[in-house]
Scaffold this motif. Structure first.
Motif, PDB file in Angstrom:
ATOM      1  N   SER A  33      45.211  52.604  56.198  1.00 48.64           N
ATOM      2  CA  SER A  33      45.017  51.216  55.775  1.00 48.64           C
ATOM      3  C   SER A  33      45.216  51.143  54.266  1.00 48.64           C
ATOM      4  O   SER A  33      45.192  52.163  53.568  1.00 48.64           O
ATOM      5  CB  SER A  33      43.623  50.711  56.154  1.00 48.64           C
ATOM      6  N   TYR A  34      45.398  49.927  53.781  1.00 47.81           N
ATOM      7  CA  TYR A  34      45.604  49.666  52.362  1.00 47.81           C
ATOM      8  C   TYR A  34      44.637  48.558  51.957  1.00 47.81           C
ATOM      9  O   TYR A  34      44.344  47.659  52.754  1.00 47.81           O
ATOM     10  CB  TYR A  34      47.048  49.217  52.097  1.00 47.81           C
ATOM     11  N   LEU A  35      44.168  48.612  50.709  1.00 50.21           N
ATOM     12  CA  LEU A  35      43.194  47.628  50.246  1.00 50.21           C
ATOM     13  C   LEU A  35      43.563  47.115  48.871  1.00 50.21           C
ATOM     14  O   LEU A  35      43.851  47.896  47.958  1.00 50.21           O
ATOM     15  CB  LEU A  35      41.792  48.261  50.195  1.00 50.21           C
ATOM     16  N   LYS A  36      43.539  45.807  48.735  1.00 52.38           N
ATOM     17  CA  LYS A  36      43.708  45.142  47.442  1.00 52.38           C
ATOM     18  C   LYS A  36      42.562  44.142  47.315  1.00 52.38           C
ATOM     19  O   LYS A  36      42.525  43.136  48.033  1.00 52.38           O
ATOM     20  CB  LYS A  36      45.060  44.421  47.378  1.00 52.38           C
ATOM     21  N   MET A  37      41.600  44.451  46.459  1.00 56.32           N
ATOM     22  CA  MET A  37      40.511  43.500  46.217  1.00 56.32           C
ATOM     23  C   MET A  37      41.080  42.320  45.426  1.00 56.32           C
ATOM     24  O   MET A  37      41.673  42.510  44.368  1.00 56.32           O
ATOM     25  CB  MET A  37      39.361  44.164  45.462  1.00 56.32           C
ATOM     26  N   LEU A  38      40.922  41.122  45.974  1.00 56.76           N
ATOM     27  CA  LEU A  38      41.433  39.921  45.317  1.00 56.76           C
ATOM     28  C   LEU A  38      40.412  39.366  44.345  1.00 56.76           C
ATOM     29  O   LEU A  38      40.773  38.800  43.316  1.00 56.76           O
ATOM     30  CB  LEU A  38      41.812  38.872  46.363  1.00 56.76           C
ATOM     31  N   THR A  39      39.135  39.510  44.686  1.00 56.64           N
ATOM     32  CA  THR A  39      38.052  39.138  43.777  1.00 56.64           C
ATOM     33  C   THR A  39      36.774  39.831  44.210  1.00 56.64           C
ATOM     34  O   THR A  39      36.581  40.100  45.397  1.00 56.64           O
ATOM     35  CB  THR A  39      37.831  37.604  43.726  1.00 56.64           C
ATOM     36  N   THR A  40      35.950  40.137  43.225  1.00 57.80           N
ATOM     37  CA  THR A  40      34.624  40.694  43.488  1.00 57.80           C
ATOM     38  C   THR A  40      33.551  39.802  42.858  1.00 57.80           C
ATOM     39  O   THR A  40      32.377  40.130  42.898  1.00 57.80           O
ATOM     40  CB  THR A  40      34.500  42.129  42.933  1.00 57.80           C
ATOM     41  N   GLU A  41      33.984  38.692  42.290  1.00 57.76           N
ATOM     42  CA  GLU A  41      33.050  37.762  41.644  1.00 57.76           C
ATOM     43  C   GLU A  41      32.538  36.746  42.652  1.00 57.76           C
ATOM     44  O   GLU A  41      33.325  36.053  43.296  1.00 57.76           O
ATOM     45  CB  GLU A  41      33.744  37.043  40.490  1.00 57.76           C
ATOM     46  N   GLY A  42      31.218  36.663  42.797  1.00 55.61           N
ATOM     47  CA  GLY A  42      30.614  35.690  43.715  1.00 55.61           C
ATOM     48  C   GLY A  42      30.729  36.127  45.162  1.00 55.61           C
ATOM     49  O   GLY A  42      29.759  36.517  45.787  1.00 55.61           O
ATOM     50  N   VAL A  43      31.922  36.060  45.676  1.00 55.08           N
ATOM     51  CA  VAL A  43      32.194  36.450  47.062  1.00 55.08           C
ATOM     52  C   VAL A  43      33.304  37.495  47.028  1.00 55.08           C
ATOM     53  O   VAL A  43      34.374  37.236  46.487  1.00 55.08           O
ATOM     54  CB  VAL A  43      32.650  35.224  47.903  1.00 55.08           C
ATOM     55  N   GLY A  44      33.036  38.652  47.603  1.00 54.54           N
ATOM     56  CA  GLY A  44      34.065  39.686  47.652  1.00 54.54           C
ATOM     57  C   GLY A  44      35.124  39.343  48.688  1.00 54.54           C
ATOM     58  O   GLY A  44      34.801  39.033  49.832  1.00 54.54           O
ATOM     59  N   ILE A  45      36.390  39.379  48.257  1.00 47.78           N
ATOM     60  CA  ILE A  45      37.507  39.123  49.172  1.00 47.78           C
ATOM     61  C   ILE A  45      38.540  40.225  48.972  1.00 47.78           C
ATOM     62  O   ILE A  45      39.060  40.416  47.876  1.00 47.78           O
ATOM     63  CB  ILE A  45      38.164  37.752  48.926  1.00 47.78           C
TER      64      ILE A  45
END
Length: 140
Positions: A33-45
């Motif tokens: 699998s591959y992961l790219k965190m789009l945001t960790t501010e407020g709500v993690g996506i």
């Protein structure tokens, strides 16, 4: 990574950047699998991309839940004791807290979803057993 097949399965390419190999959570996945965190501010996506046949282990989100926003390919979601659901781009899965489940790609398709962590005080994830090959191979 077979980028040509990935682009075909994901409808011409990824909506969000695929990211790097998901080494931080690799022990909880069968396959790549591959992961790219789009945001960790407020709500993690996080944008999670599964190669064909890749799936995560059974797991539970304690206190907070999770929302999956499917963006490409074909995959599955299954809650413990229930039949698997086939997933496609545009599908939304609301996973309540304390529900044992897994998700991942179909055997013959890349799959991608945004994983939205529902914030909760004291929330955590509990990783459990693998989805067995026997169980997984029953999927179409």
């Amino acid at each position: 990574m077979n980028e040509e097949q990935m682009k075909k399965d994901l409808g011409g390419g990824a909506v969000f950047e695929t990211g790097d190999p998901n080494t931080a959570f690799a022990q909880y996945f069968i396959g790549q699998s591959y992961l790219k965190m789009l945001t960790t501010e407020g709500v993690g996506i996080g944008n999670v991309t599964f190669e064909p046949g890749c799936r995560n282990n059974w797991h539970i989100h304690h206190k907070g839940g999770q929302i999956l926003l499917c963006t490409g390919g074909r995959g599955y979601y299954q809650e413990w004791g229930k039949e698997p659901q086939e997933l496609h781009a545009g599908d939304v899965v609301n996973i309540p807290p304390e529900v044992k489940h897994w998700h991942g790609a179909a055997k013959d398709s890349w799959f991608q979803h945004l994983a939205v962590e529902v914030p909760a005080e004291g929330g955590s994830n509990e990783w459990l057993e693998e989805v067995s090959d026997e169980e997984y191979n029953k999927l179409k």
